[in-house]
Scaffold this motif. Structure first.
Motif, PDB file in Angstrom:
ATOM      1  N   LEU A   1      22.699  55.909  29.666  1.00  0.00           N
ATOM      2  CA  LEU A   1      23.742  54.878  29.711  1.00  0.00           C
ATOM      3  C   LEU A   1      24.592  54.908  28.447  1.00  0.00           C
ATOM      4  N   LEU A   2      23.955  55.127  27.303  1.00  0.00           N
ATOM      5  CA  LEU A   2      24.687  55.189  26.041  1.00  0.00           C
ATOM      6  C   LEU A   2      25.673  56.345  26.038  1.00  0.00           C
TER       7      LEU A   2
ATOM      8  N   THR B   1      17.342  45.362  23.749  1.00  0.00           N
ATOM      9  CA  THR B   1      16.710  46.456  24.487  1.00  0.00           C
ATOM     10  C   THR B   1      15.957  47.384  23.553  1.00  0.00           C
ATOM     11  N   LEU B   2      16.574  47.728  22.424  1.00  0.00           N
ATOM     12  CA  LEU B   2      15.933  48.639  21.473  1.00  0.00           C
ATOM     13  C   LEU B   2      14.688  48.003  20.861  1.00  0.00           C
ATOM     14  N   LEU B   3      14.745  46.710  20.561  1.00  0.00           N
ATOM     15  CA  LEU B   3      13.581  46.016  20.006  1.00  0.00           C
ATOM     16  C   LEU B   3      12.405  46.045  20.978  1.00  0.00           C
ATOM     17  N   TRP B   4      12.688  45.898  22.246  1.00  0.00           N
ATOM     18  CA  TRP B   4      11.653  45.940  23.291  1.00  0.00           C
ATOM     19  C   TRP B   4      10.892  47.263  23.246  1.00  0.00           C
ATOM     20  N   PHE B   5      11.607  48.357  23.193  1.00  0.00           N
ATOM     21  CA  PHE B   5      10.957  49.661  23.191  1.00  0.00           C
ATOM     22  C   PHE B   5      10.257  49.950  21.863  1.00  0.00           C
ATOM     23  N   CYS B   6      10.844  49.521  20.747  1.00  0.00           N
ATOM     24  CA  CYS B   6      10.193  49.719  19.450  1.00  0.00           C
ATOM     25  C   CYS B   6       8.852  48.993  19.394  1.00  0.00           C
TER      26      CYS B   6
ATOM     27  N   ALA C   1      20.630  46.158  31.200  1.00  0.00           N
ATOM     28  CA  ALA C   1      19.525  45.987  30.256  1.00  0.00           C
ATOM     29  C   ALA C   1      18.174  46.099  30.948  1.00  0.00           C
ATOM     30  N   ILE C   2      18.043  45.438  32.091  1.00  0.00           N
ATOM     31  CA  ILE C   2      16.741  45.357  32.753  1.00  0.00           C
ATOM     32  C   ILE C   2      16.327  46.696  33.352  1.00  0.00           C
ATOM     33  N   VAL C   3      17.280  47.500  33.802  1.00  0.00           N
ATOM     34  CA  VAL C   3      16.940  48.751  34.475  1.00  0.00           C
ATOM     35  C   VAL C   3      16.160  49.694  33.564  1.00  0.00           C
ATOM     36  N   SER C   4      16.366  49.583  32.264  1.00  0.00           N
ATOM     37  CA  SER C   4      15.594  50.416  31.332  1.00  0.00           C
ATOM     38  C   SER C   4      14.309  49.721  30.900  1.00  0.00           C
TER      39      SER C   4
ATOM     40  N   ILE D   1       8.693  50.141  31.733  1.00  0.00           N
ATOM     41  CA  ILE D   1       7.351  50.078  31.148  1.00  0.00           C
ATOM     42  C   ILE D   1       6.373  49.379  32.091  1.00  0.00           C
ATOM     43  N   PRO D   2       6.624  48.134  32.518  1.00  0.00           N
ATOM     44  CA  PRO D   2       5.658  47.511  33.444  1.00  0.00           C
ATOM     45  C   PRO D   2       5.580  48.218  34.783  1.00  0.00           C
ATOM     46  N   ILE D   3       6.690  48.746  35.272  1.00  0.00           N
ATOM     47  CA  ILE D   3       6.653  49.439  36.561  1.00  0.00           C
ATOM     48  C   ILE D   3       5.730  50.649  36.485  1.00  0.00           C
TER      49      ILE D   3
END
Length: 628
Positions: free
Chosen positions: A123-124, A459-464, A545-548, A552-554
């Protein structure tokens, strides 16, 4: 014989579940290409991490959040979050020798991290290159004797156009004051009326701006030929694209420092306001700026690290890159605010009225200031050339990171020769067409939506957060520290391990939760217009945002459903790293029971491993199950 070995692999896989590791040795692997030059990796990381955010976002956040006082939360977030996660990603890639998805075989249950970060990267890549198309357009328009955004005598100018630098501006301004009409700078009208030909909202996409379409096509072609031969071509291009912007920044600093008002601009940039430190938003801005400017949680640093030699000193590389990144941000502030100070003095207004962030700085504020410099077209050419270089290496390294992740995930289809080149071309073509709506008359609204949600700090904080949890708590921080020592030959300072275990998850999780609580929908407000997005527009942004993040939970649910065995057996299987023999520690080497006879022996072909562990020559490795 090969069939028997395969059968042995399958039989051994059924024996026990109390595994230490899973050995990925039943099928031959192709030799991975690596960087050809000593500085290829360093410059590629610098080129990707040091981008437009360093120039147009950090200086603005610094002055907005207390000037020099902002450096305190920035430094704390850097030491406790930015450096540890940055080092984690490049060392993970180097250790696993895999891209952003398959590297997470080190902790299979969290493979969704790799999938999600790859989605963010894709996306980026679609929207970031739009900035390069804009910059290329400005670059082309700068080859003239009179810059088109320096005056009001153009077909796209309206009766509201007012040049504060022109003769008789006081008389013109009094007319605007009497009529109540709001004056608009010619630089703003050039940007909105000529370049974008902006429509009334996201609901009015309008026609494509064919000049911008051609610029977008041109930058995608350039991007393709920068990476079409893999890291061997990428590693050479960055020698220019990652270094020359520093030459231009230095030239612009010298020019800016000689302007009247430059001192006031720099003082305003650095003057500390320690009261701001009591505001939560300051700490959120510091944290999100760190993770965004360091280009982490995108999978790209993992991909770049995967092309290192196994025993490369990635620890030293990480320290160099992070220091250079932050110093560049700080240095760019002097370049920007010296010119903004000059512009404020020329217009007779406070500097806060001319300071902007993002596209407004690059395509309105700074170009406006350039018009007052001697030989203005020359400085415009230099400035927009720098913008293109800063964005270009971030773009093509980002595409390389995405391509690496996909090639490593599907090597049988994409690895090697023309197949990889064809896949890069397909990615470029697809991304070009997906980006076309952003070069339409309503494209700016979509661009802001994409930027605000798709690769946002939240979004980045979530993955970090989950990267630290996966490595430090599931795989094991001590174990990964041992792996790093295997690679670089010495044990690093334990501070980073403390950050992985406690400080970074607390910081990223805390800022993420506060961002959720204080979340505000996207709203555009500037001197030219204000715009509030409709509910359906905000919904589209949330999908970005949610699609990425949901990957993790999926993947956790998918992995538990598709893995056979009891819940305990599934957990053991999904938290067991998939490693190769040379990646094992001595304590990961169990006894000879259940030893698959087909596994290769450790011999003098692995001198670095022997030097570190000194195992008996010819000792084979045993595991309780092996995968193909």
């Amino acid at each position: 014989m090969k069939d028997n070995n395969t059968k042995n692999c399958q039989n051994d896989a059924q024996k026990k579940v109390d595994t230490i590791v899973t050995l990925n040795q039943c099928s031959p692997t192709q030799e991975r290409e690596s960087w050809t030059g000593r500085f290829d990796f360093l410059l590629s990381c610098v080129g990707f991490a040091v981008g437009l955010g360093n120039v147009w976002r950090f200086p603005y956040l610094c002055y907005k959040n207390g000037g020099g006082a902002f450096l305190i939360p920035y430094a704390i977030c850097l030491v406790c979050g930015g450096v540890p996660v940055f080092f984690l990603e490049i060392s993970l890639g180097q250790f696993m020798q895999q891209g952003g998805i398959t590297a997470w075989s080190i902790c299979p249950i969290f493979k969704g991290i790799g999938i999600g970060t790859t989605v963010v990267c894709f996306l980026l890549n679609i929207y970031y290159i739009i900035i390069l198309a804009w910059a290329l357009y400005f670059f082309g328009m700068s080859f003239t004797t009179l810059l088109p955004w320096s005056h009001c005598g153009n077909p796209w100018n309206t009766e509201r156009c007012f040049n504060p630098f022109s003769d008789g501006n006081e008389t013109a301004l009094s007319v605007f004051n009497k009529t109540g009409m709001k004056a608009v700078d010619p630089a703003e009208e050039f940007w909105y009326n000529k370049v974008l030909q902006i429509s009334g909202g996201i609901h009015e996409p309008g026609k494509l701006r064919w000049e911008l379409v051609l610029c977008l096509l041109a930058v995608w072609i350039i991007c393709y030929f920068c990476i079409w031969k893999g890291v061997k071509s990428t590693g050479k291009v960055v020698y220019f694209t990652a270094t020359f912007p520093y030459v231009i920044l230095f030239i612009l600093l010298i020019r800016g420092a000689t302007l009247d008002g430059a001192k006031d601009g720099i003082i305003y940039y650095l003057k500390p306001d320690f009261n701001k430190l009591l505001t939560a938003q300051v700490w959120i801005d510091a944290g999100t700026q760190i993770f965004f400017s360091y280009a982490i949680a995108l999978g790209c640093m993992t991909a770049l690290g995967s092309y290192n030699k196994f025993h490369n000193n990635c620890y030293k590389d990480a320290i160099i890159i992070t220091c250079l990144n932050s110093c560049t941000s700080f240095f760019a502030g002097f370049v920007i605010f010296s010119v903004l100070g000059f512009m404020a003095l020329e217009q007779g207004v406070h500097i806060s009225q001319v300071a902007e962030s993002g596209p407004g700085l690059a395509f309105i504020a700074y170009p406006k200031a350039i018009t007052q410099m001697p030989v203005a077209p020359l400085w415009a050419v230099i400035f927009f050339f720098m913008i293109m270089l800063l964005g270009l290496d971030s773009q093509f390294v980002g595409v390389e990171g995405f391509v690496t992740a996909m090639v490593d995930t599907f090597p049988e289809y994409l690895h090697g020769g023309y197949r990889r080149e064809a896949f890069i071309a397909a990615v470029a073509v697809l991304s070009f067409f997906l980006g076309l709506p952003m070069v339409s008359e309503g494209g700016l609204y979509l661009f802001y939506l994409w930027d605000y949600y798709a690769a946002s700090g939240m979004t980045l904080l979530w993955f970090c957060f989950f990267e630290c949890i996966a490595i430090s708590w599931i795989y094991g921080a001590n174990r990964f520290y041992d792996n790093i020592a295997m690679m670089i030959g010495f044990r690093i300072f334990p501070w980073i391990k403390i950050c992985w275990l406690f400080l970074t998850p607390l910081m990223t999780g805390g800022i993420f939760l506060f961002s959720i609580i204080s979340f505000k929908p996207l709203y555009i407000k500037n001197s030219f217009f204000t715009y509030e997005y409709p509910l359906w527009g905000q919904a589209i942004g949330l999908v970005f945002a949610i699609v990425s993040m949901i990957q993790i939970p999926i993947y956790v649910v998918y992995a538990f459903i598709t893995t056979p065995g009891t819940l305990y057996e599934r957990w053991v299987k999904l938290t067991t790293p998939v490693l190769k023999p040379h990646q094992l520690r001595q304590q990961d080497m169990p006894s000879h029971d259940y030893m698959p006879t087909h596994l290769p022996l450790i011999t003098e072909k692995e001198p670095a491993l022997l030097a570190y562990y000194k195992p008996a020559d010819g000792v084979a490795l045993r595991t309780t199950h092996v995968i193909n």
